[in-house]
Scaffold this active site. Structure first.
Site, PDB file in Angstrom:
ATOM      1  N   TYR A 219      -6.754 100.111 -13.327  1.00  0.00           N
ATOM      2  CA  TYR A 219      -5.801 101.105 -13.538  1.00  0.00           C
ATOM      3  C   TYR A 219      -6.377 102.091 -12.601  1.00  0.00           C
ATOM      4  CZ  TYR A 219      -2.772  98.774 -16.566  1.00  0.00           C
ATOM      5  OH  TYR A 219      -1.968  98.106 -17.130  1.00  0.00           O
TER       6      TYR A 219
ATOM      7  N   ARG B 105      -5.002 101.901  -9.178  1.00  0.00           N
ATOM      8  CA  ARG B 105      -3.439 102.217  -9.075  1.00  0.00           C
ATOM      9  C   ARG B 105      -3.440 103.462  -8.990  1.00  0.00           C
ATOM     10  NH1 ARG B 105      -1.122  98.564 -13.319  1.00  0.00           N
ATOM     11  NH2 ARG B 105       0.939  99.398 -12.422  1.00  0.00           N
TER      12      ARG B 105
ATOM     13  N   HIS C  35       8.006 101.939 -20.356  1.00  0.00           N
ATOM     14  CA  HIS C  35       6.563 101.481 -20.129  1.00  0.00           C
ATOM     15  C   HIS C  35       5.481 102.476 -20.150  1.00  0.00           C
ATOM     16  CE1 HIS C  35       8.457  97.199 -18.996  1.00  0.00           C
ATOM     17  NE2 HIS C  35       8.558  97.464 -20.235  1.00  0.00           N
TER      18      HIS C  35
ATOM     19  N   GLU D  72      16.733  89.551  -4.017  1.00  0.00           N
ATOM     20  CA  GLU D  72      16.976  88.015  -4.112  1.00  0.00           C
ATOM     21  C   GLU D  72      17.714  87.832  -5.512  1.00  0.00           C
ATOM     22  OE1 GLU D  72      13.104  86.859  -3.600  1.00  0.00           O
ATOM     23  OE2 GLU D  72      12.725  86.919  -5.984  1.00  0.00           O
TER      24      GLU D  72
END
Ligand code: BJW
Ligand code: ZN
Length: 252
Positions: free
Chosen positions: A74, A77, A127, A223
């Site tokens: 974390y 990130r 989230h 996609e």
């Protein structure tokens, strides 16, 4: 996915018409919308971080087993987020909110905060957020973007271990935010699904909820995904291109 120019134009026109006809619009975004900002997606790159499956570092069990490893993931990130900016896909959703105002809700699975930085206000971060920490024992919580944290950050109130204020696998989503998201989806007549693999629940279930309540569904992805089967129109391509293209058409 290879389509002729005519097919692409036709899909853009159909998507724009569905959006134009809609009174209420809800949007669900995932990691793909931030990919063009340089934020890695989850299931790209084999879904691994330094060889660890994401379930090992994004679960309460993983954190209990090895908090230092999880914090390293974390903190890395958090550092990476300092360099990133919203891209034209984020900005297109700001323009859509400005056009629709209270007839618009943006639901994001992303923890990068880029929708808020771009300027969306009717935003539900289901989230959590990477820049926020909270205590594992008491009610302490703080947003500390751009701040370097120690390898094992401790609570200033009680001294226990802090954790990232994100939703891990096996954890409940924040109930008030989730309820608002469900409500917005049941009320919308057009639902946009942008840059998500649509496999993580309960978020992925919102696509089904939207359809069950009669909304038209437009998908933006590179996609096909499980959401493609439920979409009225799928626009295959980078959302930093396709979202602005639809917004451009909406204005004319
Ligand atoms: C582009 C692009 C470009 C690329 N343009 N597109 C029902 C059925 C089955 C399983 C479950 C179920 N209910 C619950 C579960 C278990 C679990 C789950 O869903 N597992 C599945 C994997 C099977 N869910 C949970 O555990 C949830 N909690 C829960 O259910 O609680 C109840 C409970 C309580 C107690 C005990 C047991 C249960 C919580 C889920 C929380 C998810 N958290 C994470 C981590 C957040 C923190 C962090 O960041 O570290 O959230 S996981 C990760 O996945 C992250 C994301 O938000 C989430 C979704 O990923 P996303 O955004 O879709 O990213 P990708 O990478 O998957 O896809 C990117 C897409 O973009 C791709 O399609 C690309 O093609 C596309 N793309 N570039 C357009 N330029
Ligand atoms: Zn505390």
């Amino acid at each position: 996915m290879h389509h002729s120019i005519d097919e692409i134009e036709d899909r853009l026109d159909r998507a724009t018409n569905l959006l134009r006809q809609a009174k209420n619009v809800a949007v669900l975004t995932g990691a793909g919308i931030s990919a063009e900002s340089g934020v890695p997606t989850f299931r790209g790159g084999g879904g691994l971080w330094e060889g660890h499956p994401i379930e090992e570092v994004a679960t309460p069990e993983g954190f209990a087993r090895n908090p230092a490893l999880v914090w390293r993931f974390y903190n890395m990130r958090r550092e990476a987020l300092r360099q990133v900016l919203p891209n034209p896909g984020h900005l297109a959703l700001v323009a859509l909110e400005q056009r629709l105002r209270d007839r618009f809700t943006l639901i994001t699975q992303n923890v990068d905060g880029l929708h808020a930085i771009a300027g969306n206000q009717r935003l539900l971060e289901i989230h959590g957020r990477l820049s926020r920490v909270r205590c594992t024992s008491c009610e302490f919580s703080r947003d500390c973007p751009g701040e370097s944290l120690p390898a094992l950050p401790k609570c200033p109130d009680c001294g226990d271990l802090l954790r990232p204020d994100v939703v891990w696998f096996h954890e409940m989503l924040p109930q008030d935010i989730w309820r608002k998201a469900e409500l917005a989806v049941t009320r919308c007549d057009c639902f946009l699904v942008v840059g998500t693999s649509a496999v993580v629940y309960p978020a992925a279930g919102l696509v089904q909820t939207a359809r069950q309540h009669g909304a038209s569904v437009i998908e933006f992805n590179l996609e096909q995904t499980p959401a493609s089967a439920l979409a009225h129109v799928s626009l295959f391509g980078p959302s930093g291109k396709t979202l602005p293209e639809v917004m451009q058409r909406l204005r004319t």
